[in-house]
Design a protein around this motif. Sequence first.
Motif, short mmCIF file in Angstrom:
data_model
loop_
_atom_site.label_atom_id
_atom_site.label_comp_id
_atom_site.label_asym_id
_atom_site.label_seq_id
_atom_site.Cartn_x
_atom_site.Cartn_y
_atom_site.Cartn_z
N GLY A 14 19.72 15.48 3.66
CA GLY A 14 19.13 14.74 2.15
C GLY A 14 21.06 15.24 1.21
O GLY A 14 21.55 14.07 0.70
N LEU A 17 23.44 12.75 2.17
CA LEU A 17 23.51 11.32 1.49
C LEU A 17 23.93 11.19 0.23
O LEU A 17 24.73 10.77 -0.47
CB LEU A 17 22.32 10.90 1.62
CG LEU A 17 21.29 10.50 3.02
CD1 LEU A 17 20.01 9.99 3.08
CD2 LEU A 17 22.76 9.35 3.98
N ALA A 29 17.43 9.77 -2.10
CA ALA A 29 18.12 9.99 -0.55
C ALA A 29 16.61 9.94 0.15
O ALA A 29 16.07 9.81 1.37
CB ALA A 29 17.98 11.74 -0.49
N ARG A 48 15.23 14.38 5.37
CA ARG A 48 15.52 14.58 4.83
C ARG A 48 16.29 16.53 5.07
O ARG A 48 17.31 16.33 4.96
CB ARG A 48 14.67 14.91 3.22
CG ARG A 48 16.02 15.19 1.85
CD ARG A 48 15.26 14.73 0.95
NE ARG A 48 14.69 15.82 0.85
CZ ARG A 48 14.19 15.98 -0.74
NH1 ARG A 48 13.99 15.53 -1.50
NH2 ARG A 48 12.57 17.15 -0.65
#
Length: 72
Positions: A14, A17, A29, A48
């Motif tokens: 996460g 990203l 995300a 994530r």
Amino acid sequence: MERIEIRDEAITLGQLLKLQGVAGTGADAKDMLAAEAVSVNDAVETRRGAKVRPGDVVDAAGEVFTVVAREA
């Protein structure tokens, strides 16, 4: 292939990203991962909090990049 540097030995997917700019927020995300639009090393990833390390290749909605360690 684009490279993204991380300073630690690992980063959560996460965070990566968001760092790369593929996801603007944590919610973005989360949505990408729920839609199975992200793969790490050619395997679909939906977590994530999955750890990504230098050498890993991430494909996020068609944007492919490799993770590298930041050199001191």
